[in-house]
Design an enzyme around this catalytic site. Sequence first.
Site, PDB file in Angstrom:
ATOM      1  N   CYS A  83       0.849  -1.195   0.000  1.00  0.00           N
ATOM      2  CA  CYS A  83       0.000   0.000   0.000  1.00  0.00           C
ATOM      3  C   CYS A  83       0.879   1.237   0.000  1.00  0.00           C
ATOM      4  O   CYS A  83       1.677   1.437   0.894  1.00  0.00           O
ATOM      5  CB  CYS A  83      -0.892   0.001   1.239  1.00  0.00           C
ATOM      6  SG  CYS A  83      -1.801   1.528   1.487  1.00  0.00           S
ATOM      7  N   GLU A 121      -4.971  -8.563  -1.638  1.00  0.00           N
ATOM      8  CA  GLU A 121      -4.795  -8.599  -0.186  1.00  0.00           C
ATOM      9  C   GLU A 121      -3.911  -7.448   0.245  1.00  0.00           C
ATOM     10  O   GLU A 121      -2.986  -7.063  -0.466  1.00  0.00           O
ATOM     11  CB  GLU A 121      -4.165  -9.935   0.216  1.00  0.00           C
ATOM     12  CG  GLU A 121      -3.887 -10.096   1.711  1.00  0.00           C
ATOM     13  CD  GLU A 121      -2.454  -9.723   2.112  1.00  0.00           C
ATOM     14  OE1 GLU A 121      -2.167  -9.742   3.325  1.00  0.00           O
ATOM     15  OE2 GLU A 121      -1.635  -9.415   1.224  1.00  0.00           O
ATOM     16  N   ARG A 168      -6.355  -8.861   7.947  1.00  0.00           N
ATOM     17  CA  ARG A 168      -5.967  -8.334   6.645  1.00  0.00           C
ATOM     18  C   ARG A 168      -7.232  -7.988   5.851  1.00  0.00           C
ATOM     19  O   ARG A 168      -8.291  -8.602   6.039  1.00  0.00           O
ATOM     20  CB  ARG A 168      -5.127  -9.350   5.856  1.00  0.00           C
ATOM     21  CG  ARG A 168      -3.716  -9.565   6.424  1.00  0.00           C
ATOM     22  CD  ARG A 168      -2.890  -8.309   6.291  1.00  0.00           C
ATOM     23  NE  ARG A 168      -1.502  -8.476   6.714  1.00  0.00           N
ATOM     24  CZ  ARG A 168      -1.058  -8.219   7.947  1.00  0.00           C
ATOM     25  NH1 ARG A 168      -1.908  -7.829   8.877  1.00  0.00           N
ATOM     26  NH2 ARG A 168       0.220  -8.360   8.230  1.00  0.00           N
TER      27      ARG A 168
END
Length: 333
Positions: A83, A121, A168
Site C-alpha cells: 500500500c 490482499e 488483513r
Amino acid sequence: MKTIKTIDLFAGIGGMRIGVDQAAKFLKIKHKNVFSSEIDKYCCQLYYANFSQEPYGDITVPKTKDLDKLIPNHDLLLAGFPCQPFSQAGLKKGFDDTRGTLFYDILRILKIKKPKAFLLENVSNLKGHDNGNTLKVILRNLNKIGYIVPYPKILCSKDFGLPQNRKRIFIVGFLKELQCEFEWPSPINKKTRVGDILEPKSKVPKKYFISNKLWEGHKRRKKQNKIDGKGFGYGIVNSRSEYTNTISARYYKDGSEILIQQGSGNPRKLMPVEAKRLQGFPKSFKISNMSDVQIYKQFGNSVSVSVINAIAKNIIKSLQGKKVKNFQMDLGF
C-alpha cells in the site's frame, strides 16, 4: 469450469497460490498457475524450490503494450500488493490517478487481460488510509475498467483455524458481464490453540531461547511503555493460549511480538517451522537452505493460507455459477 488458471503478482513465497490450489482440490477442479512475478531474490529462491517456477522480475518495468504478450490469459488474478499513499497523486494528477503506485500495475494487467475475477490482499489499515480515500480510489478504478466489487472485507486468521490474531483486508471482483454472485466466507468456528503449531521443547535448539539481557530489556521497555501510556511491548503466550499476536517481517530482530512462555525460564522465539505452521503453510512447503532472518521476513510478509483457501472456494463457486448471496453492495461513494 474444469480448470482455473491464475497469475500470482507480488507473489512473495506463494501463499495465495497455495490457498487457491487447496480450494481447487477441495472442489475437485484443476488449478494451473500460468505466471508469477516477484523481485525479492530470497522469495524467488523459495518460490522456485517449491513450485519449480522462476518468477518474472519487476512487473512495473514492461510497457503496457508489452504486457499482453508477456502474461498468458488467466481466470483469476492474485496479488498481495504493498500500500502506497495515493494522496499525492490525487493532489497533482486528479483523485483517480494511480500512476506511481503498484496498484496501477495491477490495474494495467486487469484492463488488458480481463480475467474473470481477482483477489487482492493488503494490511487492514488500508481501509482507513488517507481518511478512506485510498480505498475509494482503488474501488472506483476497478469499477471503471469493468469489474463489480463487493465492499472489501477484513478477515482474521484466528477465525479460519490458525492460532494468530492477524487481520488483513481482501478485495474481490468479477467482470460485470458474468453477473456472478459472491459472499465472503464465514468463520469456521474452530477453536485454536498455540500448542498445535509448537515443537516439543526437547526439539528446540538453544538459539531460540532469548538471553537474560534481552529478556530484561523486553520487560523494562514494556514497563516504561505502560507508564507512558503507549501500551506496546512483548507479547507472550503459552501452549494453551488461543492465539498469538500478528507475526511481522521484523520478527527476526528480537521476536518480541510473539514469545513462547517456558515455565520459570526465559521465553523463546518461534522456530521457522512454527512460523510456517502459524501462517498455515503445508508440511510439504520447503524452507531449507535459507537463513532464519529470511524465513521470518518471508512468512511475516506472507498471507495466511487458510484464509485464502476459504475465499478462493467462494470465488470458484461464483465462477461456476453456484448461487451465493450479498454480492453487489453499496460502495458508499
